[in-house]
Scaffold this motif. Structure first.
Motif, mmCIF file in Angstrom:
data_model
loop_
_atom_site.group_PDB
_atom_site.id
_atom_site.type_symbol
_atom_site.label_atom_id
_atom_site.label_comp_id
_atom_site.label_asym_id
_atom_site.label_seq_id
_atom_site.Cartn_x
_atom_site.Cartn_y
_atom_site.Cartn_z
ATOM 1 N N LEU A 5 0.839 -1.204 0.000
ATOM 2 C CA LEU A 5 0.000 0.000 0.000
ATOM 3 C C LEU A 5 0.874 1.254 0.000
ATOM 4 C CD1 LEU A 5 -2.713 -0.999 2.633
ATOM 5 C CD2 LEU A 5 -3.007 -0.830 0.158
ATOM 6 N N PRO A 6 0.429 2.313 -0.662
ATOM 7 C CA PRO A 6 1.191 3.570 -0.649
ATOM 8 C C PRO A 6 1.143 4.228 0.729
ATOM 9 C CG PRO A 6 -0.919 3.904 -1.703
ATOM 10 C CD PRO A 6 -0.812 2.426 -1.445
ATOM 11 N N HIS A 7 2.083 5.130 0.957
ATOM 12 C CA HIS A 7 2.088 5.848 2.233
ATOM 13 C C HIS A 7 0.808 6.651 2.413
ATOM 14 C CE1 HIS A 7 6.010 4.504 3.108
ATOM 15 N NE2 HIS A 7 6.665 5.297 2.279
ATOM 16 N N SER A 8 0.277 7.177 1.314
ATOM 17 C CA SER A 8 -0.944 7.978 1.396
ATOM 18 C C SER A 8 -1.720 7.876 0.093
ATOM 19 C CB SER A 8 -0.597 9.443 1.671
ATOM 20 O OG SER A 8 -1.766 10.257 1.591
ATOM 21 N N PHE A 9 -3.026 7.667 0.217
ATOM 22 C CA PHE A 9 -3.893 7.662 -0.956
ATOM 23 C C PHE A 9 -4.327 9.081 -1.331
ATOM 24 C CE2 PHE A 9 -4.489 3.128 0.008
ATOM 25 C CZ PHE A 9 -4.408 2.598 -1.279
ATOM 26 N N LEU A 10 -3.780 10.065 -0.645
ATOM 27 C CA LEU A 10 -4.085 11.467 -0.935
ATOM 28 C C LEU A 10 -2.993 12.125 -1.766
ATOM 29 C CD1 LEU A 10 -5.486 12.597 2.547
ATOM 30 C CD2 LEU A 10 -6.763 11.855 0.517
ATOM 31 N N ASN A 11 -2.046 11.318 -2.243
ATOM 32 C CA ASN A 11 -0.975 11.846 -3.088
ATOM 33 C C ASN A 11 -1.445 11.838 -4.546
ATOM 34 O OD1 ASN A 11 1.425 12.612 -4.287
ATOM 35 N ND2 ASN A 11 2.333 10.561 -4.153
ATOM 36 N N PHE A 12 -1.852 13.009 -5.039
ATOM 37 C CA PHE A 12 -2.394 13.106 -6.397
ATOM 38 C C PHE A 12 -1.396 13.736 -7.372
ATOM 39 C CE2 PHE A 12 -6.146 13.333 -3.559
ATOM 40 C CZ PHE A 12 -6.799 12.187 -3.991
ATOM 41 N N ASP A 13 -0.115 13.767 -6.991
ATOM 42 C CA ASP A 13 0.892 14.395 -7.855
ATOM 43 C C ASP A 13 0.995 13.695 -9.207
ATOM 44 O OD1 ASP A 13 1.378 16.133 -5.810
ATOM 45 O OD2 ASP A 13 3.210 15.138 -5.112
ATOM 46 N N ASN A 14 0.917 12.373 -9.192
ATOM 47 C CA ASN A 14 1.015 11.622 -10.448
ATOM 48 C C ASN A 14 -0.132 11.960 -11.393
ATOM 49 O OD1 ASN A 14 3.298 10.365 -9.492
ATOM 50 N ND2 ASN A 14 2.224 8.515 -8.828
ATOM 51 N N PHE A 15 -1.323 12.116 -10.847
ATOM 52 C CA PHE A 15 -2.490 12.404 -11.679
ATOM 53 C C PHE A 15 -2.394 13.800 -12.292
ATOM 54 C CE2 PHE A 15 -3.792 9.291 -8.524
ATOM 55 C CZ PHE A 15 -4.422 8.332 -9.303
ATOM 56 N N VAL A 16 -1.866 14.756 -11.526
ATOM 57 C CA VAL A 16 -1.667 16.106 -12.054
ATOM 58 C C VAL A 16 -0.630 16.086 -13.169
ATOM 59 C CG1 VAL A 16 -0.911 18.448 -11.503
ATOM 60 C CG2 VAL A 16 -2.325 17.176 -9.872
ATOM 61 N N SER A 17 0.465 15.343 -12.965
ATOM 62 C CA SER A 17 1.513 15.252 -13.978
ATOM 63 C C SER A 17 1.006 14.583 -15.253
ATOM 64 C CB SER A 17 2.713 14.472 -13.420
ATOM 65 O OG SER A 17 3.290 15.137 -12.321
ATOM 66 N N VAL A 18 0.156 13.577 -15.081
ATOM 67 C CA VAL A 18 -0.407 12.885 -16.246
ATOM 68 C C VAL A 18 -1.221 13.854 -17.102
ATOM 69 C CG1 VAL A 18 -2.152 11.192 -16.948
ATOM 70 C CG2 VAL A 18 -0.410 10.566 -15.274
ATOM 71 N N MET A 19 -2.048 14.669 -16.475
ATOM 72 C CA MET A 19 -2.875 15.621 -17.217
ATOM 73 C C MET A 19 -2.035 16.599 -18.038
ATOM 74 S SD MET A 19 -6.093 14.989 -16.898
ATOM 75 C CE MET A 19 -6.736 16.527 -17.526
ATOM 76 N N THR A 20 -0.905 17.033 -17.473
ATOM 77 C CA THR A 20 -0.079 18.032 -18.157
ATOM 78 C C THR A 20 0.864 17.390 -19.181
ATOM 79 O OG1 THR A 20 1.499 17.941 -16.311
ATOM 80 C CG2 THR A 20 -0.191 19.649 -16.245
ATOM 81 N N ARG A 21 1.549 16.321 -18.784
ATOM 82 C CA ARG A 21 2.542 15.717 -19.674
ATOM 83 C C ARG A 21 1.909 14.954 -20.821
ATOM 84 N NH1 ARG A 21 6.732 12.297 -16.336
ATOM 85 N NH2 ARG A 21 7.159 11.638 -18.493
ATOM 86 N N ALA A 22 0.827 14.243 -20.573
ATOM 87 C CA ALA A 22 0.185 13.430 -21.613
ATOM 88 C C ALA A 22 -0.910 14.187 -22.341
ATOM 89 C CB ALA A 22 -0.398 12.161 -20.997
ATOM 90 N N HIS A 23 -1.153 15.455 -21.923
ATOM 91 C CA HIS A 23 -2.225 16.248 -22.534
ATOM 92 C C HIS A 23 -3.522 15.425 -22.561
ATOM 93 C CE1 HIS A 23 0.778 19.190 -23.729
ATOM 94 N NE2 HIS A 23 1.488 18.210 -24.275
ATOM 95 N N LEU A 24 -3.869 14.881 -21.408
ATOM 96 C CA LEU A 24 -5.005 13.968 -21.336
ATOM 97 C C LEU A 24 -6.326 14.650 -21.667
ATOM 98 C CD1 LEU A 24 -4.952 10.988 -20.801
ATOM 99 C CD2 LEU A 24 -5.621 11.393 -18.437
ATOM 100 N N ASP A 25 -6.415 15.961 -21.401
ATOM 101 C CA ASP A 25 -7.642 16.670 -21.771
ATOM 102 C C ASP A 25 -7.846 16.648 -23.281
ATOM 103 O OD1 ASP A 25 -5.364 18.178 -22.091
ATOM 104 O OD2 ASP A 25 -6.329 20.084 -21.601
#
Length: 245
Positions: free
Chosen positions: A18-38
């Motif tokens: 399990l991760p240290h925290s399920f409130l770490n959303f840094d990866n999801f923010v990076s995905v939106m910007t780097r992969a241009h997911l929008d």
């Protein structure tokens, strides 16, 4: 679990921990910007809407013709649909690529749209099975009232095929959403990225950012899972009714 881990945490712990925290959303923010997911979501939505509308229109028309009329080439057309379903798609890509290139569709959204317009044999059998349950007397009554064949299709046949159409829409949507081969081959431009090809931003020949990849996969999976859960009854109903053939 891995979608919520930092790069260091992923490297130093088991993938099943399990991760240290399920409130770490840094990866999801990076995905939106780097992969241009929008942009990827928008391109995917445009392809799905255009391709599914055209596919349903063509599929219902083909089923109406083959299910309601007798003509000389009917068995040949049905046989062709069945025979082509056994041909691996990869073996036809040289010819398909040439056609797409000559039609000036390469590196446009129209390439994926046009390639997904065709009626599959599964779609045809599902529609034909539903069509057999629609009484021919409805067609005859409409003809006596002066309705044309197209009006009979538009006002009687097409509305009554709604359960089958719902099934086809869901199956086709999932197929297009999951397809990586077509966008990768025919739409390589960065501005034409879709949800499946956006994953390539986190993988190279030498390494893969698995924590980022996990976050991206999770974000891509959620919409289609929600869609499936809401409409799964139509999928099963349509496939069961179409399986008799």
């Amino acid at each position: 679990m891995n979608a919520f881990k930092s790069k260091t945490e992923f490297a130093q712990t088991s993938v099943f921990k399990l991760p240290h925290s399920f409130l770490n959303f840094d990866n999801f923010v990076s995905v939106m910007t780097r992969a241009h997911l929008d942009r990827a979501y928008w391109n995917t939505l445009l392809i799905i809407v255009a391709a599914v509308i055209g596919n349903v229109a063509l599929g219902t028309m083909v089923a109406y013709v083959l299910g309601r009329f007798e003509f000389r080439l009917k068995k040949l057309i049905m046989g062709t649909y069945i025979a082509l379903s056994f041909v691996p798609m990869i073996t036809t890509q040289v010819a398909t690529f040439t056609v797409v290139k000559n039609l000036h569709l390469y590196n446009t959204l129209w390439a994926a749209i046009v390639l997904n317009l065709g009626t599959s044999v599964l779609q045809l059998f599902i529609y034909l099975q539903f069509l057999r349950n629609i009484p021919r007397e409805l067609d005859e009554a409409a003809m006596m009232e002066g309705a044309s064949l197209f009006r009979i299709y538009r006002t009687i046949i097409f509305p009554l095929l709604t359960p089958a159409t719902a099934t086809i829409i869901i199956i086709k949507t999932i197929n297009i959403y999951n397809d990586m081969f077509t966008p990768y081959l025919y739409m390589p431009a960065q501005k034409l990225t879709v949800v499946s090809t956006s994953l390539m931003n986190f993988s190279s020949e030498r390494s893969t950012e698995w924590e980022m990849m996990s976050a991206a996969i999770l974000m891509i999976m959620v919409p289609i899972i929600v869609l499936y859960l809401f409409f799964q009854k139509y999928v099963f109903a349509g496939i069961v009714n179409g399986a008799v053939k």
